[in-house]
Every structure is written in C-alpha cells, then in structure tokens.
Design an enzyme around this catalytic site. Structure first.
Site, PDB file in Angstrom:
ATOM      1  N   SER A   1      44.002  32.743  51.805  1.00 34.29           N
ATOM      2  CA  SER A   1      43.384  31.688  51.009  1.00 34.29           C
ATOM      3  C   SER A   1      43.542  30.333  51.710  1.00 34.29           C
ATOM      4  O   SER A   1      43.141  30.186  52.866  1.00 34.29           O
ATOM      5  CB  SER A   1      44.007  31.695  49.608  1.00 34.29           C
ATOM      6  OG  SER A   1      43.296  30.858  48.734  1.00 34.29           O
TER       7      SER A   1
ATOM      8  N   HIS B   1      40.879  37.948  44.246  1.00 38.23           N
ATOM      9  CA  HIS B   1      41.402  37.082  45.308  1.00 38.23           C
ATOM     10  C   HIS B   1      42.891  37.326  45.545  1.00 38.23           C
ATOM     11  O   HIS B   1      43.374  37.214  46.671  1.00 38.23           O
ATOM     12  CB  HIS B   1      41.154  35.621  44.909  1.00 38.23           C
ATOM     13  CG  HIS B   1      41.515  34.633  45.974  1.00 38.23           C
ATOM     14  ND1 HIS B   1      40.995  34.692  47.257  1.00 38.23           N
ATOM     15  CD2 HIS B   1      42.349  33.554  45.956  1.00 38.23           C
ATOM     16  CE1 HIS B   1      41.503  33.696  47.975  1.00 38.23           C
ATOM     17  NE2 HIS B   1      42.324  33.000  47.211  1.00 38.23           N
ATOM     18  N   ASP B   2      43.621  37.653  44.502  1.00 38.77           N
ATOM     19  CA  ASP B   2      45.064  37.886  44.630  1.00 38.77           C
ATOM     20  C   ASP B   2      45.402  39.136  45.438  1.00 38.77           C
ATOM     21  O   ASP B   2      46.584  39.409  45.669  1.00 38.77           O
ATOM     22  CB  ASP B   2      45.711  37.993  43.241  1.00 38.77           C
ATOM     23  CG  ASP B   2      46.149  36.631  42.713  1.00 38.77           C
ATOM     24  OD1 ASP B   2      46.018  35.643  43.442  1.00 38.77           O
ATOM     25  OD2 ASP B   2      46.610  36.572  41.557  1.00 38.77           O
TER      26      ASP B   2
ATOM     27  N   ARG C   1      46.086  26.106  35.271  1.00 42.37           N
ATOM     28  CA  ARG C   1      46.574  27.377  35.802  1.00 42.37           C
ATOM     29  C   ARG C   1      45.885  28.569  35.127  1.00 42.37           C
ATOM     30  O   ARG C   1      45.555  29.554  35.792  1.00 42.37           O
ATOM     31  CB  ARG C   1      48.086  27.470  35.597  1.00 42.37           C
ATOM     32  CG  ARG C   1      48.706  28.718  36.193  1.00 42.37           C
ATOM     33  CD  ARG C   1      48.465  28.800  37.680  1.00 42.37           C
ATOM     34  NE  ARG C   1      49.217  29.897  38.291  1.00 42.37           N
ATOM     35  CZ  ARG C   1      49.179  30.183  39.572  1.00 42.37           C
ATOM     36  NH1 ARG C   1      48.427  29.458  40.390  1.00 42.37           N
ATOM     37  NH2 ARG C   1      49.895  31.163  40.063  1.00 42.37           N
TER      38      ARG C   1
ATOM     39  N   ASP D   1      37.049  40.183  45.633  1.00 43.84           N
ATOM     40  CA  ASP D   1      37.397  38.762  45.689  1.00 43.84           C
ATOM     41  C   ASP D   1      36.114  37.949  45.524  1.00 43.84           C
ATOM     42  O   ASP D   1      35.345  37.784  46.472  1.00 43.84           O
ATOM     43  CB  ASP D   1      38.077  38.455  47.028  1.00 43.84           C
ATOM     44  CG  ASP D   1      38.515  36.996  47.152  1.00 43.84           C
ATOM     45  OD1 ASP D   1      38.231  36.192  46.239  1.00 43.84           O
ATOM     46  OD2 ASP D   1      39.160  36.668  48.172  1.00 43.84           O
TER      47      ASP D   1
END
Length: 379
Positions: A154, A352-353, A224, A319
């Site tokens: 990222s 994405h994680d 968040r 992602d």
C-alpha cells in the site's frame, strides 16, 4: 505472547538527527527523530539490509513482541522472522515509523522547538519523497550504502517505488505490493471524507486538541470505520459476518444489531485510542500527493526510466482500493522502460488487507524472491 515462529522480544530504538531537513513544501525541520526496530544481523559488507516501509496506520513494530504480555506481534510478523519469507537468519531487517507519525518519530505530538509546545496542526505536510529523504539519512546512519531490498504494501509500496526513482543506486530490489503509482479519484475522495470526519469533530480544536486536553475520538473513529470497510472485500466480509445478528429479532433503533456493526465500532474505538488525528490527516495527504509521474509531465514511463533496481509487483484479485489494474499500470510502464520486473497477480478474498494476511501462494512468492536476493549476496 506466542513464541512459536516469532523473532521474540524486540526493543525499539529512537535515533536523533541533529541536522535540518528541508521538506518538499519548503518547510524545514531543524532536527528530527526516527523510531526504528531492527531484526537479524548486518553482515560484514552491510549488503544484507532490508528496509520495510509501513502503510497508512503502521509503524516501526514490524515483527516480534515488545514484552511477554503482548497479545499481538508486529504488523508483519507472518512475513518477517527466522525461517519466514523475509528470513532474519539471513537478512538484517529495519522497520521505522515515518516522519509525521505518532509512534515515536518526530510528528504532530512532538515538541516544536520554536514554541515549546506540541506541534499539533503546525507540523508541516510531509510527502513520500520526504520520507525517502529521511530514510536515506537513516541508511547513512546505519552505514548502509545500498539496501538489498526495500519492501512495502500500500503506502509502503509507494515508498519503495519512490526510493527506486529517487535513489536508484541505493537499492538492489524494490517489492511493491498492493500499491499503485498514484491514487485514483475514488481513493482521494475516500481520504477526504475521512479527513472531514476528523476536521469537523468538536474536539479537534483546529488541530490543537493536545493543548486543550482533548482527543477528537469521534472523528478518528468514523474515519477508521469508513477506511476499514474499503480495506476489506465484500466476499471476505460476507463470509465473516453475513447478516449475523446479536439478537434474534430487530430492535428498530440505532444501537448495534448486526455483528458487522459491532466489529466496525470496535475497530474504530481501538484506533481512536492508539492513533493521533493530525498524523492521520498527514498520512492521507501524503497518499493523495504521491504521483512520481507528475515531475515528468505525467509520463510514468519517463518517471521509472532512471530505476536500476529489480522490481517485484504483487496484487490481489479482491483489492478494489488498489486494484490489480493499478499494478498492471506500473508493470506496463516498467516494461515500456525496459526494466527488469516480476509480477504476480494473486487470488484472495481479503481485499486490500490481503497483503497483511497469511496466504500460501503469496508467502511462497515472497520467499522465492528473497531466496534469489540471498543468492546474489555474501551471507
């Protein structure tokens, strides 16, 4: 603390740089500190060093534990350690907290030498290029002329790419994972929504909440929660929570009813207690500003033309924040510039994680790549 397979207990170090650092926007930090952790041993010719660059909310704590009561190890403990893909039996690994962060490096919570108070909103904007500049000074301090590899996911991958462009002779390999050569319009939009949640929190106090002994928890929490949704994928989130409820029937109110609500609120609350709002604003702006092609009239091929390092790219099918198409864009530019590059497109349900998750194929690819790096070195 889970000792099996972990590098074990590690101790962070804070390094003081008693020299001015001129940032990309013209601001000058008269001096600064970087918080780092190191793992493994530097070899005699200092050729086995690996720099790990962190993503948005990461820090220097890459692997291992700070004390025996820690419940969780560093954020990339599954990747870095003895016998792991980035094997600390062979490589000297360095993790650091970026300038502007809130985990020990100079940032908004640090004391401004001009005022004697915390910088707060007065801390200057920092960019990926600024981070590379400070990291090069860190390499000088450690006596490392050339990194064996610089690696990140990222925002960390953006730093690895900027390193390869700005300091072509100082790294042999750049591993750019789940990243992109610049943010999409949608990503910039997500970042601004997150920032607006913080900036409009009544406890933000124009960024000087420390002096007011307040914390803009509500804004951080919302930022968040929204960000966390974008880091996941519908398939993975659906498999984990579905429409699972905490009670058998609807309550017809705004309290937590679905398990996914409980999960997001927990993640938001946890983040609001551990991260600084001004640092979050700075990090998201650094993401927005990153665009190495901008210095080359938008020509990404020209931007990567000075790269001397070998490049490894990885993307993940689910992602949608930094989609595989963005890695393909960088791959195409590198190929057009006739640069050595390897690319692996991985299937994953983790969004994405995924770059932080344990995945057999992903970790095997990284292990093989680092085995090849090791074969080039005197270890």
């Amino acid at each position: 603390m889970k000792e099996i397979d972990s590098i074990g207990l590690v101790t962070p170090q804070k390094l003081f740089f008693d020299c001015p650092l001129t940032l990309q926007n013209g601001s000058v930090l008269p001096h600064f500190e970087l918080m780092i952790e190191t793992y493994g041993c530097l070899n005699a010719d200092k050729s086995n060093a690996v720099l790990i660059c962190h993503a948005l909310s990461g820090n220097h704590h890459v692997a291992g534990y700070h004390n025996r009561d820690d419940k969780h190890p560093g954020w990339w403990d599954n990747m870095v350690g003895p016998g792991k893909p980035v094997d600390t039996n062979r490589f000297f690994v360095v993790g650091l907290n970026n300038l502007g962060g809130c985990h020990g490096s100079t940032g908004p919570l640090s004391i401004n030498p001009t005022t004697g108070q915390a910088y707060g909103a007065e801390f200057p904007m920092v960019t990926v290029k600024d981070w590379v500049k400070s990291q090069a000074m860190l390499a000088d301090r450690l006596g490392i002329q050339q990194w064996a590899a610089i690696m990140g996911g990222s925002l960390g991958g953006m730093q690895a790419l900027q390193w390869a462009i700005d300091e072509p002779k100082r790294l042999r390999h750049a591993l750019i994972i789940a990243s992109a050569p610049r943010l999409s319009t949608q990503n910039i939009a997500f970042n601004d929504v997150a920032r607006q949640a913080i900036l409009t929190d009544p406890d933000f106090c124009q960024g000087h909440y420390v002096q007011q002994q307040k914390i803009p928890r509500r804004g951080l929490r919302i930022a968040r929660m929204m960000g966390h949704i974008t880091y996941l994928a519908e398939d993975g989130l659906g498999k984990k929570f579905g429409r699972q409820m905490r009670q058998p029937n609807y309550q017809y109110d705004y309290n937590v009813e679905f398990e996914v609500e409980s999960y997001l609120r927990y993640q938001g609350d946890k983040f609001a207690e551990m991260f600084d709002a001004n640092s979050y604003l700075l990090m998201t702006k650094a993401l927005d500003y990153f665009d190495p092609a901008k210095d080359f009239d938008g020509d990404l091929v020209a931007a990567v033309s000075t790269i001397q390092a070998k490049i490894f790219l990885a993307s993940f099918s689910s992602d949608w924040r930094f989609s595989p198409r963005r890695s393909q864009e960088l791959l195409d530019a590198l190929v057009a510039a006739n640069k050595p590059v390897q690319y692996i497109a991985l299937n994953s349900v983790h969004g994405h994680d995924a770059f932080l998750m344990e995945d057999k194929d992903y970790q095997a690819a990284i292990r093989i790549y680092f085995n090849n790096i090791a074969s080039e070195l005197t270890l």
